[in-house]
Design a protein around this motif. Structure first.
Motif, short mmCIF file in Angstrom:
data_model
loop_
_atom_site.label_atom_id
_atom_site.label_comp_id
_atom_site.label_asym_id
_atom_site.label_seq_id
_atom_site.Cartn_x
_atom_site.Cartn_y
_atom_site.Cartn_z
N GLY A 1 3.74 -43.76 -33.33
CA GLY A 1 4.12 -43.21 -32.02
C GLY A 1 5.10 -42.06 -32.15
O GLY A 1 4.97 -41.04 -31.47
N MET A 2 6.07 -42.19 -33.03
CA MET A 2 7.04 -41.10 -33.23
C MET A 2 6.36 -39.88 -33.85
O MET A 2 6.67 -38.74 -33.48
N TYR A 3 5.43 -40.12 -34.76
CA TYR A 3 4.66 -39.01 -35.34
C TYR A 3 3.89 -38.28 -34.24
O TYR A 3 3.92 -37.04 -34.16
N LYS A 4 3.19 -39.02 -33.38
CA LYS A 4 2.42 -38.41 -32.29
C LYS A 4 3.36 -37.75 -31.28
O LYS A 4 3.06 -36.69 -30.73
N ALA A 5 4.49 -38.38 -31.01
CA ALA A 5 5.45 -37.85 -30.04
C ALA A 5 6.04 -36.53 -30.50
O ALA A 5 6.33 -35.66 -29.67
N ASN A 6 6.19 -36.36 -31.79
CA ASN A 6 6.74 -35.11 -32.31
C ASN A 6 5.92 -33.91 -31.84
O ASN A 6 6.46 -32.85 -31.57
N GLY A 7 4.61 -34.10 -31.69
CA GLY A 7 3.73 -33.04 -31.19
C GLY A 7 3.85 -32.81 -29.70
O GLY A 7 3.32 -31.82 -29.19
N LEU A 8 4.50 -33.71 -28.99
CA LEU A 8 4.67 -33.57 -27.54
C LEU A 8 6.05 -33.06 -27.15
O LEU A 8 6.32 -32.87 -25.96
N LYS A 9 6.93 -32.86 -28.12
CA LYS A 9 8.28 -32.37 -27.79
C LYS A 9 8.23 -30.99 -27.15
O LYS A 9 9.05 -30.68 -26.30
N SER A 10 7.30 -30.19 -27.57
CA SER A 10 7.10 -28.86 -26.98
C SER A 10 5.67 -28.83 -26.46
O SER A 10 4.72 -28.61 -27.21
N LEU A 11 5.52 -29.09 -25.17
CA LEU A 11 4.21 -29.27 -24.55
C LEU A 11 3.83 -28.02 -23.77
O LEU A 11 4.64 -27.48 -23.02
N GLN A 12 2.60 -27.57 -23.96
CA GLN A 12 2.07 -26.44 -23.19
C GLN A 12 0.67 -26.81 -22.73
O GLN A 12 -0.16 -27.27 -23.52
N ILE A 13 0.42 -26.61 -21.43
CA ILE A 13 -0.90 -26.86 -20.85
C ILE A 13 -1.30 -25.60 -20.10
O ILE A 13 -0.59 -25.17 -19.18
N VAL A 14 -2.41 -25.00 -20.49
CA VAL A 14 -2.89 -23.80 -19.83
C VAL A 14 -4.20 -24.15 -19.12
O VAL A 14 -5.13 -24.66 -19.75
N LYS B 1 -4.37 -18.06 -13.80
CA LYS B 1 -4.08 -18.83 -15.01
C LYS B 1 -2.70 -19.44 -14.84
O LYS B 1 -1.75 -18.75 -14.50
N GLN B 2 -2.63 -20.75 -15.05
CA GLN B 2 -1.37 -21.48 -14.96
C GLN B 2 -0.96 -21.89 -16.37
O GLN B 2 -1.72 -22.54 -17.08
N ASP B 3 0.24 -21.50 -16.76
CA ASP B 3 0.78 -21.83 -18.07
C ASP B 3 1.99 -22.74 -17.86
O ASP B 3 3.05 -22.30 -17.43
N PHE B 4 1.80 -24.02 -18.13
CA PHE B 4 2.82 -25.05 -17.93
C PHE B 4 3.50 -25.32 -19.26
O PHE B 4 2.83 -25.51 -20.28
N LYS B 5 4.84 -25.36 -19.26
CA LYS B 5 5.58 -25.65 -20.48
C LYS B 5 6.66 -26.69 -20.19
O LYS B 5 7.30 -26.64 -19.14
N LEU B 6 6.84 -27.59 -21.15
CA LEU B 6 7.85 -28.63 -21.01
C LEU B 6 8.43 -28.94 -22.40
O LEU B 6 7.68 -29.21 -23.34
N GLU B 7 9.74 -28.86 -22.50
CA GLU B 7 10.45 -29.22 -23.73
C GLU B 7 11.07 -30.60 -23.51
O GLU B 7 11.69 -30.85 -22.48
N SER B 8 10.90 -31.49 -24.49
CA SER B 8 11.41 -32.86 -24.37
C SER B 8 12.06 -33.30 -25.67
O SER B 8 11.73 -32.79 -26.74
#
Length: 178
Positions: free
Chosen positions: A17-30, A134-141
């Motif tokens: 889960g932590m390995y997978k979560a590391n990829g979600l710390k900087s999330l971008q959805i276009v 075009k919607q560019d969504f960004k979230l840092e966690s």
């Protein structure tokens, strides 16, 4: 022996889960949508926050949501405040940048049900199919927040909600043309 197996399985689950979560710390959805209409009317539907209830996926999901526009609508600094889900969802979005008929930058400040400060950037361009938004969504966690996003499948839900908003934007503009 049984506790060792359970402990190892739990450690493996948390490690994965932590390995997978590391990829979600900087999330971008276009996401994008093509809308039949003039560039000006599509741009104005996004620029003026009084129009947001016409295409808000959050209001579609919670029609009892309360909202208020604060500031001079259509100008940098205008804010759309919301309270939904019986007080469990609270926050606001603010327009922080406008390039006439080209770009709108929005930052959000979410206080409940979790604390987050995502951004939504909207760009507008003419295509053969109409106006592409075009919607560019960004979230840092942080890692812990990203772990819970992974655990509960939040990215897939965010992708679905963002596309729903663009589809509602298309419907709002195109139905206004009838």
């Amino acid at each position: 022996m049984m506790f060792a197996i359970i402990g190892a399985a739990l450690a493996a689950f948390i490690g994965f889960g932590m390995y997978k979560a590391n990829g979600l710390k900087s999330l971008q959805i276009v996401k994008s949508v093509n809308i039949k209409g003039s560039k000006e009317e599509v741009f104005e539907m996004v620029r003026y926050l009084k129009n947001f209830p016409k295409w808000s996926p959050f209001l579609a999901q919670d029609p009892s949501q309360k909202y208020e526009v604060k500031g001079i609508d259509g100008k940098i600094g205008v804010q759309f405040h919301w309270e939904g889900n019986k007080g469990k969802d609270i926050g606001y979005q603010e327009i922080v940048k406008i390039e006439e008929c080209k770009f709108i930058g929005v930052k959000c400040d979410i206080q409940k049900p979790f604390v987050a400060k995502p951004t939504f950037d909207y760009s507008f361009s003419e295509t053969a199919e109409g106006i592409e938004v075009k919607q560019d969504f960004k979230l840092e966690s942080g890692l812990v927040d990203a772990f819970f996003m992974w655990l509960f499948g939040a990215k897939a839900q965010m992708e679905k909600t963002n596309q729903q908003g663009l589809d509602l934007l298309k419907k709002a503009v195109e139905s206004g043309r009838d």
